[in-house]
Write a protein that holds these residues in place. Structure first.
Motif, PDB file in Angstrom:
ATOM      1  N   THR A 182       0.848  -1.186   0.000  1.00  0.00           N
ATOM      2  CA  THR A 182       0.000   0.000   0.000  1.00  0.00           C
ATOM      3  C   THR A 182       0.885   1.238   0.000  1.00  0.00           C
ATOM      4  O   THR A 182       2.079   1.151   0.368  1.00  0.00           O
ATOM      5  CB  THR A 182      -0.897   0.038   1.248  1.00  0.00           C
ATOM      6  OG1 THR A 182      -0.064   0.262   2.403  1.00  0.00           O
ATOM      7  CG2 THR A 182      -1.720  -1.242   1.405  1.00  0.00           C
ATOM      8  N   GLU A 209       2.565   1.534   3.333  1.00  0.00           N
ATOM      9  CA  GLU A 209       3.650   0.569   3.521  1.00  0.00           C
ATOM     10  C   GLU A 209       4.905   0.999   2.762  1.00  0.00           C
ATOM     11  O   GLU A 209       6.025   0.893   3.283  1.00  0.00           O
ATOM     12  CB  GLU A 209       3.210  -0.823   3.063  1.00  0.00           C
ATOM     13  CG  GLU A 209       2.144  -1.443   3.948  1.00  0.00           C
ATOM     14  CD  GLU A 209       1.503  -2.690   3.351  1.00  0.00           C
ATOM     15  OE1 GLU A 209       0.866  -3.424   4.112  1.00  0.00           O
ATOM     16  OE2 GLU A 209       1.627  -2.921   2.120  1.00  0.00           O
ATOM     17  N   GLY A 247      -3.298   6.763  -6.066  1.00  0.00           N
ATOM     18  CA  GLY A 247      -3.257   5.957  -4.845  1.00  0.00           C
ATOM     19  C   GLY A 247      -2.664   6.710  -3.669  1.00  0.00           C
ATOM     20  O   GLY A 247      -3.181   6.651  -2.543  1.00  0.00           O
ATOM     21  N   ALA A 285      -4.555   8.028  -0.220  1.00  0.00           N
ATOM     22  CA  ALA A 285      -3.989   7.667   1.083  1.00  0.00           C
ATOM     23  C   ALA A 285      -3.604   8.897   1.906  1.00  0.00           C
ATOM     24  O   ALA A 285      -3.184   8.762   3.060  1.00  0.00           O
ATOM     25  CB  ALA A 285      -2.779   6.755   0.890  1.00  0.00           C
TER      26      ALA A 285
END
Length: 178
Positions: A96, A99, A122, A126
């Motif tokens: 992710t 991460e 993405g 996030a």
């Protein structure tokens, strides 16, 4: 960790044609701050499609690796190995956005350049992008790959700068409002 985007779009917000082509970008635009920006970056995080595009561009144009000695993290959940150009420092990583940032923070990186449509989207979803510089190219494409995809909540930005260029390009910089 700071994560930034530095990208060009068409006036209607596309970063590439539907097939990934960026043939609409000016061949040799005047300096627009990329060199100054990239000098502040510790590592580059790009998606596999963007990495593949860079490799094909190098092959067609006959140029060298565009990122110098900067570490490049190529995101892919399916690749286990890949080809790396001579003199490039690249590695595959999956996970992710949080991460990825955690792993790179552990290595001591402080400023990431996030590139590639899906990757940017993405990291935006996030909440990991702190600054964005968008250079708008004076062309309407009508369709293509958008810079911004679906987000579940508003993301507020503070405008910090805008400048225009003789070519007609207009560049604006924003920082996220915490």
């Amino acid at each position: 960790m700071k994560a930034s985007v530095f990208i060009a779009t068409s006036l209607d917000g596309f970063i590439a044609r539907q097939d990934g082509s960026v043939d609409w970008l000016p061949a040799s635009p005047e300096p627009h701050g990329y060199e100054e920006f990239i000098a502040t970056v510790d590592a580059i995080v790009i998606g596999r499609k963007t990495y593949d595009w860079v490799l094909s561009y190098i092959a067609k144009a006959g140029g060298g690796w565009p990122y110098g000695k900067l570490p490049v993290v190529v995101l892919s959940s399916s690749l286990k190995e890949f080809s790396v150009p001579k003199a490039a420092k690249c590695e595959l990583m999956a996970g992710t956005p949080h991460e990825i940032v955690d792993r790179l923070t552990e290595r001591g990186y402080q400023h990431l350049y996030i590139d590639g449509g899906v990757t940017i989207q993405g990291f935006l979803r996030a909440g990991l992008i702190q600054s964005i510089t968008i250079t708008r190219i004076p062309i309407l494409l009508g369709s293509g790959i958008p810079l911004f995809g679906h987000i579940s909540q508003d993301v507020r930005w503070k405008h910090v700068t805008t400048r225009s260029f003789a070519s007609g390009m207009v560049q604006s910089g924003y920082v996220v409002v915490a």
